[in-house]
Design a protein around this motif. Sequence first.
Motif, PDB file in Angstrom:
ATOM      1  N   MET A 219      -3.385  -2.823  19.794  1.00 51.72           N
ATOM      2  CA  MET A 219      -4.960  -2.603  19.506  1.00 51.72           C
ATOM      3  C   MET A 219      -5.101  -1.118  20.046  1.00 51.72           C
ATOM      4  N   ASP A 220      -6.361  -0.781  19.300  1.00 53.29           N
ATOM      5  CA  ASP A 220      -6.668   0.734  19.179  1.00 53.29           C
ATOM      6  C   ASP A 220      -8.116   0.797  19.038  1.00 53.29           C
ATOM      7  N   ALA A 221      -8.969   1.183  19.687  1.00 49.75           N
ATOM      8  CA  ALA A 221     -10.421   1.290  19.236  1.00 49.75           C
ATOM      9  C   ALA A 221     -10.724   1.724  18.082  1.00 49.75           C
ATOM     10  N   GLY A 222     -10.236   2.863  17.549  1.00 50.18           N
ATOM     11  CA  GLY A 222     -10.201   3.529  16.354  1.00 50.18           C
ATOM     12  C   GLY A 222     -11.632   3.069  15.861  1.00 50.18           C
ATOM     13  N   HIS A 223     -12.429   3.915  16.987  1.00 48.27           N
ATOM     14  CA  HIS A 223     -13.984   3.648  16.559  1.00 48.27           C
ATOM     15  C   HIS A 223     -14.859   4.829  15.757  1.00 48.27           C
ATOM     16  N   ASN A 224     -13.693   5.644  15.306  1.00 41.66           N
ATOM     17  CA  ASN A 224     -14.411   6.368  14.174  1.00 41.66           C
ATOM     18  C   ASN A 224     -13.404   6.814  13.029  1.00 41.66           C
ATOM     19  N   PHE A 225     -13.686   7.366  11.883  1.00 38.23           N
ATOM     20  CA  PHE A 225     -12.493   7.305  10.788  1.00 38.23           C
ATOM     21  C   PHE A 225     -11.555   7.898  11.261  1.00 38.23           C
ATOM     22  N   HIS A 226     -11.663   9.316  12.011  1.00 38.19           N
ATOM     23  CA  HIS A 226     -10.429  10.048  12.447  1.00 38.19           C
ATOM     24  C   HIS A 226      -9.450   9.132  13.272  1.00 38.19           C
ATOM     25  N   GLY A 227     -10.092   8.495  14.187  1.00 42.35           N
ATOM     26  CA  GLY A 227      -9.325   7.658  15.008  1.00 42.35           C
ATOM     27  C   GLY A 227      -8.540   6.581  14.159  1.00 42.35           C
ATOM     28  N   ILE A 228      -9.115   5.652  13.242  1.00 37.55           N
ATOM     29  CA  ILE A 228      -8.585   4.698  12.472  1.00 37.55           C
ATOM     30  C   ILE A 228      -7.412   5.502  11.701  1.00 37.55           C
ATOM     31  N   GLN A 229      -7.780   6.596  11.053  1.00 38.69           N
ATOM     32  CA  GLN A 229      -6.948   7.359  10.214  1.00 38.69           C
ATOM     33  C   GLN A 229      -5.567   7.609  11.021  1.00 38.69           C
ATOM     34  N   LYS A 230      -5.689   8.081  12.013  1.00 41.53           N
ATOM     35  CA  LYS A 230      -4.462   8.150  13.012  1.00 41.53           C
ATOM     36  C   LYS A 230      -3.664   7.106  13.279  1.00 41.53           C
ATOM     37  N   THR A 231      -4.336   6.285  13.580  1.00 41.20           N
ATOM     38  CA  THR A 231      -3.952   4.852  14.160  1.00 41.20           C
ATOM     39  C   THR A 231      -3.051   4.508  12.906  1.00 41.20           C
ATOM     40  N   ILE A 232      -3.390   4.168  11.680  1.00 44.48           N
ATOM     41  CA  ILE A 232      -3.129   3.888  10.494  1.00 44.48           C
ATOM     42  C   ILE A 232      -1.648   4.582  10.210  1.00 44.48           C
ATOM     43  N   LYS A 233      -1.688   5.852  10.252  1.00 46.78           N
ATOM     44  CA  LYS A 233      -0.696   6.807  10.122  1.00 46.78           C
ATOM     45  C   LYS A 233       0.565   6.182  11.051  1.00 46.78           C
ATOM     46  N   TYR A 234       0.140   6.056  12.287  1.00 45.11           N
ATOM     47  CA  TYR A 234       1.167   6.059  13.262  1.00 45.11           C
ATOM     48  C   TYR A 234       1.512   4.498  12.977  1.00 45.11           C
ATOM     49  N   PHE A 235       0.803   3.639  12.807  1.00 44.00           N
ATOM     50  CA  PHE A 235       1.186   2.030  12.255  1.00 44.00           C
ATOM     51  C   PHE A 235       2.263   2.348  11.234  1.00 44.00           C
ATOM     52  N   ASN A 236       1.994   3.210  10.189  1.00 36.11           N
ATOM     53  CA  ASN A 236       3.082   3.151   9.120  1.00 36.11           C
ATOM     54  C   ASN A 236       4.108   3.827   9.464  1.00 36.11           C
TER      55      ASN A 236
ATOM     56  N   LYS B 238     -21.280   4.749  12.323  1.00 32.12           N
ATOM     57  CA  LYS B 238     -19.827   5.014  11.933  1.00 32.12           C
ATOM     58  C   LYS B 238     -19.572   4.951  10.437  1.00 32.12           C
ATOM     59  N   ASP B 239     -18.756   5.757  10.028  1.00 35.96           N
ATOM     60  CA  ASP B 239     -18.484   5.782   8.662  1.00 35.96           C
ATOM     61  C   ASP B 239     -17.355   4.720   8.097  1.00 35.96           C
ATOM     62  N   TYR B 240     -17.690   3.606   8.321  1.00 39.76           N
ATOM     63  CA  TYR B 240     -16.646   2.256   8.300  1.00 39.76           C
ATOM     64  C   TYR B 240     -16.423   2.405   6.619  1.00 39.76           C
ATOM     65  N   GLN B 241     -16.962   2.857   5.764  1.00 44.74           N
ATOM     66  CA  GLN B 241     -16.778   2.707   4.290  1.00 44.74           C
ATOM     67  C   GLN B 241     -15.570   3.443   4.307  1.00 44.74           C
ATOM     68  N   LYS B 242     -15.399   4.724   4.817  1.00 45.46           N
ATOM     69  CA  LYS B 242     -14.007   5.444   4.734  1.00 45.46           C
ATOM     70  C   LYS B 242     -13.092   4.577   5.109  1.00 45.46           C
ATOM     71  N   ALA B 243     -13.104   3.984   6.088  1.00 43.43           N
ATOM     72  CA  ALA B 243     -12.219   3.241   6.644  1.00 43.43           C
ATOM     73  C   ALA B 243     -11.580   2.230   5.774  1.00 43.43           C
ATOM     74  N   PHE B 244     -12.591   1.636   4.950  1.00 45.66           N
ATOM     75  CA  PHE B 244     -12.346   0.519   3.958  1.00 45.66           C
ATOM     76  C   PHE B 244     -11.536   1.105   2.877  1.00 45.66           C
ATOM     77  N   LYS B 245     -11.705   2.533   2.468  1.00 41.29           N
ATOM     78  CA  LYS B 245     -11.139   3.069   1.340  1.00 41.29           C
ATOM     79  C   LYS B 245      -9.604   3.073   1.909  1.00 41.29           C
TER      80      LYS B 245
ATOM     81  N   GLN C 215      -3.686   0.949   1.727  1.00 44.79           N
ATOM     82  CA  GLN C 215      -2.509   0.564   2.102  1.00 44.79           C
ATOM     83  C   GLN C 215      -1.549  -0.458   1.242  1.00 44.79           C
ATOM     84  N   LYS C 216      -0.454  -0.396   1.378  1.00 43.48           N
ATOM     85  CA  LYS C 216       0.534  -1.217   0.316  1.00 43.48           C
ATOM     86  C   LYS C 216       0.407  -2.809   0.612  1.00 43.48           C
ATOM     87  N   GLN C 217       0.533  -3.131   1.772  1.00 47.30           N
ATOM     88  CA  GLN C 217       0.476  -4.516   2.175  1.00 47.30           C
ATOM     89  C   GLN C 217      -0.208  -4.768   3.158  1.00 47.30           C
ATOM     90  N   CYS C 218      -1.602  -4.782   3.034  1.00 49.39           N
ATOM     91  CA  CYS C 218      -2.927  -4.726   3.994  1.00 49.39           C
ATOM     92  C   CYS C 218      -3.722  -5.813   3.642  1.00 49.39           C
TER      93      CYS C 218
END
Length: 125
Positions: free
Chosen positions: A1-18, A37-44, A49-52
């Motif tokens: 679980m990670d709040a990833g409450h903004n795009f940069h947080g989600i981006q770092k979390t996805i990078k770490y997850f990968n 929040k710019d959630y559309q960047k998160a959608f992009k 992601q390959k298998q998401c």
Amino acid sequence: MDAGHNFHGIQKTIKYFNSLNKDNKKIKIICCFSKGKDYQKAFKLFSEQKQCQVHFLRGIKHGRLVPYDSLITDAKKYSDQVFVDLQNKCLDNRNNLLQILNECKENEMVLICGTFFIMKDIRKI
């Protein structure tokens, strides 16, 4: 679980997850987002992601969350492979979330992210 409450947080979390995902496991993302929040960047990012597979939470009562219908409308702009059959992938309640978690296979990882508002509810489960 990670709040990833903004795009940069989600981006770092996805990078770490990968970086943890050496076996190319499917990633199931469970999320909702705060207004402003710019959630559309998160959608992009999710669509790249390959298998998401993305599951949206709804039914959480908080006035600062992006309405579920807006998430659905905006997600459809990105990827049919990631945001497949969204109506059946929304998580309305605790039982839906538990079902997703219990159905996870050895070759799947789950990421819960998007806003601090869901963390309290998720931790109860």
